[in-house]
Design a protein around this motif. Sequence first.
Motif, PDB file in Angstrom:
ATOM      1  N   GLU A 161      48.218  41.506  44.792  1.00 40.89           N
ATOM      2  CA  GLU A 161      48.930  41.808  43.553  1.00 40.89           C
ATOM      3  C   GLU A 161      50.446  41.684  43.737  1.00 40.89           C
ATOM      4  O   GLU A 161      51.136  41.120  42.891  1.00 40.89           O
ATOM      5  N   THR A 162      50.932  42.188  44.866  1.00 40.50           N
ATOM      6  CA  THR A 162      52.372  42.062  45.152  1.00 40.50           C
ATOM      7  C   THR A 162      52.783  40.590  45.153  1.00 40.50           C
ATOM      8  O   THR A 162      53.813  40.216  44.595  1.00 40.50           O
ATOM      9  N   ALA A 163      51.952  39.761  45.758  1.00 37.33           N
ATOM     10  CA  ALA A 163      52.264  38.326  45.829  1.00 37.33           C
ATOM     11  C   ALA A 163      52.264  37.701  44.429  1.00 37.33           C
ATOM     12  O   ALA A 163      53.159  36.932  44.081  1.00 37.33           O
ATOM     13  N   MET A 165      52.865  39.159  41.613  1.00 37.57           N
ATOM     14  CA  MET A 165      54.036  39.646  40.879  1.00 37.57           C
ATOM     15  C   MET A 165      55.288  38.850  41.212  1.00 37.57           C
ATOM     16  O   MET A 165      56.209  38.766  40.414  1.00 37.57           O
ATOM     17  N   LEU A 166      55.314  38.309  42.421  1.00 32.25           N
ATOM     18  CA  LEU A 166      56.480  37.526  42.852  1.00 32.25           C
ATOM     19  C   LEU A 166      56.371  36.071  42.426  1.00 32.25           C
ATOM     20  O   LEU A 166      57.229  35.258  42.736  1.00 32.25           O
ATOM     21  N   GLY A 167      55.280  35.724  41.756  1.00 36.37           N
ATOM     22  CA  GLY A 167      55.135  34.351  41.283  1.00 36.37           C
ATOM     23  C   GLY A 167      54.301  33.466  42.191  1.00 36.37           C
ATOM     24  O   GLY A 167      54.376  32.246  42.107  1.00 36.37           O
ATOM     25  N   ALA A 168      53.485  34.098  43.068  1.00 38.20           N
ATOM     26  CA  ALA A 168      52.622  33.288  43.934  1.00 38.20           C
ATOM     27  C   ALA A 168      51.436  32.755  43.135  1.00 38.20           C
ATOM     28  O   ALA A 168      50.970  33.399  42.208  1.00 38.20           O
ATOM     29  N   THR A 169      50.961  31.572  43.489  1.00 36.44           N
ATOM     30  CA  THR A 169      49.722  31.081  42.902  1.00 36.44           C
ATOM     31  C   THR A 169      48.575  31.862  43.559  1.00 36.44           C
ATOM     32  O   THR A 169      48.748  32.385  44.657  1.00 36.44           O
ATOM     33  N   PRO A 170      47.417  31.940  42.919  1.00 37.26           N
ATOM     34  CA  PRO A 170      46.290  32.625  43.551  1.00 37.26           C
ATOM     35  C   PRO A 170      46.008  32.092  44.964  1.00 37.26           C
ATOM     36  O   PRO A 170      45.687  32.855  45.876  1.00 37.26           O
ATOM     37  N   GLU A 172      48.152  30.831  47.184  1.00 40.26           N
ATOM     38  CA  GLU A 172      49.140  31.381  48.126  1.00 40.26           C
ATOM     39  C   GLU A 172      48.897  32.872  48.357  1.00 40.26           C
ATOM     40  O   GLU A 172      49.024  33.359  49.467  1.00 40.26           O
ATOM     41  N   ALA A 173      48.557  33.573  47.269  1.00 42.69           N
ATOM     42  CA  ALA A 173      48.397  35.021  47.363  1.00 42.69           C
ATOM     43  C   ALA A 173      47.217  35.403  48.250  1.00 42.69           C
ATOM     44  O   ALA A 173      47.204  36.462  48.860  1.00 42.69           O
TER      45      ALA A 173
END
Lengths: 266, 220
Positions: A161-163, A165-170, A172-173
């Motif tokens: 979720e943190t990732a 929120m920072l604009g990561a694609t699923p 990358e997250a």
Amino acid sequence: MSSDLTLWQLASAYLFIVILLIIVRIKGIPREKEILISSVRMTIQLMIVGYLLAYIFTHAHPVYTLIILVFMLLFAIYNVYQRAKIPLNRELKKKIAISMALGVLATLVYFLMVTLSVSPWYNPRYVIPVSGMIIGNTMTGISLGVNTLLNGMNANKQMVETALMLGATPREATRPIINQAFDSAMLPTINSMVGMGIVFLPGMMTGQIIGGASPLMAIRYQIAVMLGIVGGASLTVLLFVQISYMAFFNNRCQLKENELNVKSTH
Amino acid sequence: MSQPPMFSIHQLKYKNILSIDQLSIPADTITCIIGESGSGKTTLLKMLNHLISPDSGEIKVNGTSIFDLNPVDLRRKVVMLPQTPAMFKGTVRDNLFIALRFAGRPNVPDSELDKLLARVHLNKDLDTDSESLSGGERQRVGLARVLLLDPPVLLLDEPSSALDEETTHLIMEELTDYVHENKKTLVMVTHSKAVVSDYAEHIIEIRSGHVVRESERVEQ
């Protein structure tokens, strides 16, 4: 020693188990039932397989080979579902089945056609045992991969979720979780390659040697099959993790609620 | 207000957590969302970051419906800092760089990262293992991560909940300067009355999922 095992010789092996059962009983270890049942079960299963294979080998036909292949594959997929520690929803089940089918088939086609040049292509003497080994090991690998992926998604929800929120694609997250799932799926295969020939002699090679093949020829087959197993397992797990991480997200790249831990309600 | 709002919400409903008839959040302004725990403040922030979608109603970002925007692109412009930001494996440097990787942007030199840490008043080496950081230190790494991305809109969920009063004050001063100098929109959930009275330019109060007060701060 002759290469044929007579029934009397086989009976002596049972005698060994009977002696063992007596010892277990005297010692008061309550396991004689399990040993007895599993020995009988193993005997029956192998007898059926033996007769079945004998029939199929003498009546080689593409349909027979294909039926056996499909059966092995379906059984393996079913086994992966059973071994999942967290109930799987329909979407994940579908993705497991797709990756197993594609990964195993691609590997089999390559190893049977190119590496072993099996002729005719459906020759059951080669296709069935080699497929069995590749499918079996792939099954173990993907089971571990599925469990690691599900546990990883559960345990690292906050990180994902943190990732996001920072604009990561699923993708990358979930990258660390996906990598971990791949590692755990490949670990048993890698370990068995490391110990091969030193800690244990693989069953197929042992069988060929006892059957009269030269050890040098037996290791050639063993190497080829081992590489097929590594290739099949990694291809399948790779396919699985690549297509399955999206099952945890909706089309707005949001983590699906209720997707983890519980069965899908739809 | 002459400028159109950054966010405007209309008839929004989400489970029985949020029910907002009408709400505007102005651009280039520090907005504080206040209210009791469990009143729906964090849910509202997540809505603006499109981490969750409303069951019904509309959210517009700069006049465009949030449903017409690519969620990942939106989150790169409207970045959210959770109350307890997760730390990724590795050092403080890794934890800052990962934000750039998520956004698909190249790394920056260490000197820039050091400047960022100074701005959030975190006196730590970039090589510090993130596992050894305290809650307050993690919060500041999280904030530095957001500042590194330098987005037009910052959504901060109780960014000072694990910080002492003095550090909170120092960081808020930095944030205020940053927002004003760079024309950023800052929306933060806070429990601190001092932060609200000293820094809020726009206040939204939420009670059980409803907006009960929306006001501009009266200059004293």
